[in-house]
Design a protein around this motif. Structure first.
Motif, PDB file in Angstrom:
ATOM      1  N   HIS A   1       0.816  -1.228   0.000  1.00  0.00           N
ATOM      2  CA  HIS A   1       0.000   0.000   0.000  1.00  0.00           C
ATOM      3  C   HIS A   1       0.846   1.273   0.000  1.00  0.00           C
ATOM      4  O   HIS A   1       0.532   2.232   0.698  1.00  0.00           O
ATOM      5  CB  HIS A   1      -0.985  -0.001   1.178  1.00  0.00           C
ATOM      6  CG  HIS A   1      -1.919  -1.154   1.147  1.00  0.00           C
ATOM      7  ND1 HIS A   1      -2.902  -1.287   0.196  1.00  0.00           N
ATOM      8  CD2 HIS A   1      -1.993  -2.260   1.927  1.00  0.00           C
ATOM      9  CE1 HIS A   1      -3.557  -2.416   0.400  1.00  0.00           C
ATOM     10  NE2 HIS A   1      -3.021  -3.040   1.433  1.00  0.00           N
ATOM     11  N   LEU A   2       1.895   1.275  -0.815  1.00  0.00           N
ATOM     12  CA  LEU A   2       2.719   2.476  -0.965  1.00  0.00           C
ATOM     13  C   LEU A   2       2.097   3.366  -2.047  1.00  0.00           C
ATOM     14  O   LEU A   2       2.656   3.605  -3.106  1.00  0.00           O
ATOM     15  CB  LEU A   2       4.156   2.094  -1.315  1.00  0.00           C
ATOM     16  CG  LEU A   2       4.908   1.339  -0.224  1.00  0.00           C
ATOM     17  CD1 LEU A   2       6.286   0.926  -0.697  1.00  0.00           C
ATOM     18  CD2 LEU A   2       5.005   2.177   1.046  1.00  0.00           C
ATOM     19  N   GLU A   3       0.898   3.830  -1.739  1.00  0.00           N
ATOM     20  CA  GLU A   3       0.140   4.688  -2.643  1.00  0.00           C
ATOM     21  C   GLU A   3      -0.690   5.656  -1.815  1.00  0.00           C
ATOM     22  O   GLU A   3      -0.923   5.441  -0.624  1.00  0.00           O
ATOM     23  CB  GLU A   3      -0.761   3.853  -3.551  1.00  0.00           C
ATOM     24  CG  GLU A   3      -1.803   3.052  -2.792  1.00  0.00           C
ATOM     25  CD  GLU A   3      -2.698   2.229  -3.697  1.00  0.00           C
ATOM     26  OE1 GLU A   3      -2.884   2.594  -4.862  1.00  0.00           O
ATOM     27  OE2 GLU A   3      -3.233   1.229  -3.219  1.00  0.00           O
ATOM     28  N   GLU A   4      -1.101   6.754  -2.477  1.00  0.00           N
ATOM     29  CA  GLU A   4      -1.992   7.686  -1.799  1.00  0.00           C
ATOM     30  C   GLU A   4      -3.311   6.988  -1.508  1.00  0.00           C
ATOM     31  O   GLU A   4      -3.743   6.173  -2.320  1.00  0.00           O
ATOM     32  CB  GLU A   4      -2.248   8.913  -2.692  1.00  0.00           C
ATOM     33  CG  GLU A   4      -1.033   9.806  -2.853  1.00  0.00           C
ATOM     34  CD  GLU A   4      -1.348  11.048  -3.671  1.00  0.00           C
ATOM     35  OE1 GLU A   4      -1.179  12.138  -3.124  1.00  0.00           O
ATOM     36  OE2 GLU A   4      -1.784  10.907  -4.828  1.00  0.00           O
ATOM     37  N   PRO A   5      -3.959   7.176  -0.445  1.00  0.00           N
ATOM     38  CA  PRO A   5      -3.776   8.102   0.665  1.00  0.00           C
ATOM     39  C   PRO A   5      -2.929   7.536   1.814  1.00  0.00           C
ATOM     40  O   PRO A   5      -2.753   8.191   2.827  1.00  0.00           O
ATOM     41  CB  PRO A   5      -5.210   8.339   1.142  1.00  0.00           C
ATOM     42  CG  PRO A   5      -5.874   7.015   0.931  1.00  0.00           C
ATOM     43  CD  PRO A   5      -5.237   6.463  -0.328  1.00  0.00           C
ATOM     44  N   PHE A   6      -2.384   6.337   1.654  1.00  0.00           N
ATOM     45  CA  PHE A   6      -1.609   5.719   2.740  1.00  0.00           C
ATOM     46  C   PHE A   6      -0.250   6.372   2.921  1.00  0.00           C
ATOM     47  O   PHE A   6       0.292   6.369   4.028  1.00  0.00           O
ATOM     48  CB  PHE A   6      -1.442   4.218   2.490  1.00  0.00           C
ATOM     49  CG  PHE A   6      -2.743   3.498   2.304  1.00  0.00           C
ATOM     50  CD1 PHE A   6      -3.636   3.340   3.367  1.00  0.00           C
ATOM     51  CD2 PHE A   6      -3.106   3.008   1.059  1.00  0.00           C
ATOM     52  CE1 PHE A   6      -4.849   2.689   3.188  1.00  0.00           C
ATOM     53  CE2 PHE A   6      -4.306   2.350   0.877  1.00  0.00           C
ATOM     54  CZ  PHE A   6      -5.191   2.198   1.937  1.00  0.00           C
ATOM     55  N   VAL A   7       0.320   6.903   1.858  1.00  0.00           N
ATOM     56  CA  VAL A   7       1.605   7.604   1.922  1.00  0.00           C
ATOM     57  C   VAL A   7       1.481   8.875   1.094  1.00  0.00           C
ATOM     58  O   VAL A   7       0.518   9.056   0.342  1.00  0.00           O
ATOM     59  CB  VAL A   7       2.775   6.729   1.384  1.00  0.00           C
ATOM     60  CG1 VAL A   7       2.978   5.493   2.244  1.00  0.00           C
ATOM     61  CG2 VAL A   7       2.563   6.350  -0.058  1.00  0.00           C
ATOM     62  N   SER A   8       2.463   9.745   1.206  1.00  0.00           N
ATOM     63  CA  SER A   8       2.429  10.989   0.431  1.00  0.00           C
ATOM     64  C   SER A   8       2.676  10.701  -1.053  1.00  0.00           C
ATOM     65  O   SER A   8       3.178   9.633  -1.430  1.00  0.00           O
ATOM     66  CB  SER A   8       3.504  11.954   0.942  1.00  0.00           C
ATOM     67  OG  SER A   8       4.793  11.462   0.620  1.00  0.00           O
ATOM     68  N   ARG A   9       2.339  11.665  -1.880  1.00  0.00           N
ATOM     69  CA  ARG A   9       2.553  11.519  -3.334  1.00  0.00           C
ATOM     70  C   ARG A   9       4.033  11.312  -3.642  1.00  0.00           C
ATOM     71  O   ARG A   9       4.394  10.530  -4.515  1.00  0.00           O
ATOM     72  CB  ARG A   9       2.002  12.759  -4.049  1.00  0.00           C
ATOM     73  CG  ARG A   9       2.236  12.840  -5.532  1.00  0.00           C
ATOM     74  CD  ARG A   9       1.334  11.877  -6.267  1.00  0.00           C
ATOM     75  NE  ARG A   9       1.556  11.929  -7.681  1.00  0.00           N
ATOM     76  CZ  ARG A   9       0.611  12.088  -8.574  1.00  0.00           C
ATOM     77  NH1 ARG A   9      -0.642  12.202  -8.202  1.00  0.00           N
ATOM     78  NH2 ARG A   9       0.898  12.107  -9.850  1.00  0.00           N
ATOM     79  N   PHE A  10       4.889  12.010  -2.923  1.00  0.00           N
ATOM     80  CA  PHE A  10       6.337  11.889  -3.125  1.00  0.00           C
ATOM     81  C   PHE A  10       6.805  10.459  -2.839  1.00  0.00           C
ATOM     82  O   PHE A  10       7.526   9.869  -3.639  1.00  0.00           O
ATOM     83  CB  PHE A  10       7.075  12.892  -2.227  1.00  0.00           C
ATOM     84  CG  PHE A  10       8.568  12.817  -2.352  1.00  0.00           C
ATOM     85  CD1 PHE A  10       9.203  13.313  -3.487  1.00  0.00           C
ATOM     86  CD2 PHE A  10       9.329  12.250  -1.352  1.00  0.00           C
ATOM     87  CE1 PHE A  10      10.581  13.237  -3.614  1.00  0.00           C
ATOM     88  CE2 PHE A  10      10.707  12.162  -1.475  1.00  0.00           C
ATOM     89  CZ  PHE A  10      11.343  12.657  -2.602  1.00  0.00           C
ATOM     90  N   VAL A  11       6.381   9.889  -1.726  1.00  0.00           N
ATOM     91  CA  VAL A  11       6.759   8.514  -1.372  1.00  0.00           C
ATOM     92  C   VAL A  11       6.204   7.540  -2.405  1.00  0.00           C
ATOM     93  O   VAL A  11       6.879   6.593  -2.819  1.00  0.00           O
ATOM     94  CB  VAL A  11       6.274   8.159   0.056  1.00  0.00           C
ATOM     95  CG1 VAL A  11       6.438   6.677   0.351  1.00  0.00           C
ATOM     96  CG2 VAL A  11       7.033   8.992   1.092  1.00  0.00           C
ATOM     97  N   GLN A  12       4.983   7.772  -2.848  1.00  0.00           N
ATOM     98  CA  GLN A  12       4.378   6.915  -3.865  1.00  0.00           C
ATOM     99  C   GLN A  12       5.220   6.915  -5.137  1.00  0.00           C
ATOM    100  O   GLN A  12       5.498   5.858  -5.712  1.00  0.00           O
ATOM    101  CB  GLN A  12       2.966   7.404  -4.180  1.00  0.00           C
ATOM    102  CG  GLN A  12       2.314   6.687  -5.353  1.00  0.00           C
ATOM    103  CD  GLN A  12       0.966   7.284  -5.703  1.00  0.00           C
ATOM    104  OE1 GLN A  12       0.034   7.163  -4.919  1.00  0.00           O
ATOM    105  NE2 GLN A  12       0.876   7.939  -6.851  1.00  0.00           N
ATOM    106  N   GLU A  13       5.632   8.087  -5.588  1.00  0.00           N
ATOM    107  CA  GLU A  13       6.411   8.193  -6.829  1.00  0.00           C
ATOM    108  C   GLU A  13       7.800   7.569  -6.678  1.00  0.00           C
ATOM    109  O   GLU A  13       8.293   6.918  -7.598  1.00  0.00           O
ATOM    110  CB  GLU A  13       6.517   9.645  -7.293  1.00  0.00           C
ATOM    111  CG  GLU A  13       5.190  10.248  -7.701  1.00  0.00           C
ATOM    112  CD  GLU A  13       4.457   9.443  -8.750  1.00  0.00           C
ATOM    113  OE1 GLU A  13       5.091   8.966  -9.710  1.00  0.00           O
ATOM    114  OE2 GLU A  13       3.231   9.264  -8.614  1.00  0.00           O
ATOM    115  N   ILE A  14       8.428   7.746  -5.547  1.00  0.00           N
ATOM    116  CA  ILE A  14       9.740   7.117  -5.294  1.00  0.00           C
ATOM    117  C   ILE A  14       9.582   5.591  -5.285  1.00  0.00           C
ATOM    118  O   ILE A  14      10.381   4.869  -5.890  1.00  0.00           O
ATOM    119  CB  ILE A  14      10.356   7.606  -3.959  1.00  0.00           C
ATOM    120  CG1 ILE A  14      10.675   9.092  -4.030  1.00  0.00           C
ATOM    121  CG2 ILE A  14      11.588   6.794  -3.590  1.00  0.00           C
ATOM    122  CD1 ILE A  14      11.731   9.472  -5.035  1.00  0.00           C
ATOM    123  N   ALA A  15       8.551   5.094  -4.608  1.00  0.00           N
ATOM    124  CA  ALA A  15       8.311   3.651  -4.554  1.00  0.00           C
ATOM    125  C   ALA A  15       7.997   3.101  -5.944  1.00  0.00           C
ATOM    126  O   ALA A  15       8.498   2.036  -6.322  1.00  0.00           O
ATOM    127  CB  ALA A  15       7.166   3.346  -3.586  1.00  0.00           C
TER     128      ALA A  15
END
Length: 174
Positions: free
Chosen positions: A117-131
């Motif tokens: 679940h490394l996606e919004e809304p569980f993490v920030s957009r920045f973390v999602q894009e890095i992941a």
């Protein structure tokens, strides 16, 4: 004189011998770098526009386009002295191996998004894009690249069938 010959002529001797010995792998890596740019360019274009809510679908489309580019470059440059099957049979094998590689490439991205679940809304957009980049463009692509190199050398462009192509290539004007 080709670009490769020009570069080799300017390369110091100890390194030149290694490059010549592993030229097929080096060419495969250069094709991989080219298709990496194609893949990621298309992926981010789609994922940040029309397929924003479907990053895995966007990645699959990008991989398919990059695979077509890869076939042309690998057949005509990386493995040009290998193979020897008919073009249709060779292309079918290439795309079958590449189809499996697409799945291999998508697994880390899928796990990142839908298992961890490394996606919004569980993490920030920045973390999602890095992941997404780390799993889709680095881990997935490296795993798929190793699989493709092995599969292409073993089944698509086998050395034992390359005699006809070697004869054709050596007769081509330089």
């Amino acid at each position: 004189m080709t670009v490769v010959e020009t570069v080799l002529a300017r390369t110091p001797e100890p390194l030149r011998s290694v490059l010549i010995k592993h030229r097929e792998m080096l060419k495969f890596a250069i094709v991989g770098g080219t298709t990496f740019v194609v893949d990621n360019g298309i992926w981010y274009l789609l994922k940040l526009s029309v397929l924003e809510s479907k990053p895995t679908t966007a990645k699959a489309i990008a991989i398919i386009v990059a695979t077509i580019v890869s076939y042309v470059l690998n057949r005509e440059w990386s493995f040009r002295t290998r193979g020897g099957r008919g073009t249709t049979h060779e292309a079918a094998l290439f795309f079958a191996i590449s189809g499996v590689a697409v799945v291999v490439n998508l697994i880390p991205l899928y796990v990142s998004r839908y298992v961890l679940h490394l996606e919004e809304p569980f993490v920030s957009r920045f973390v999602q894009e890095i992941a997404d980049f780390a799993t889709g463009s680095i881990i997935g692509m490296l795993l798929a690249m190793v699989f493709r190199y092995w599969g292409f050398k073993k089944w698509v462009f086998p050395a034992e069938l390359g005699e006809r192509r070697r004869e054709q290539v050596t007769r081509l004007p330089r």
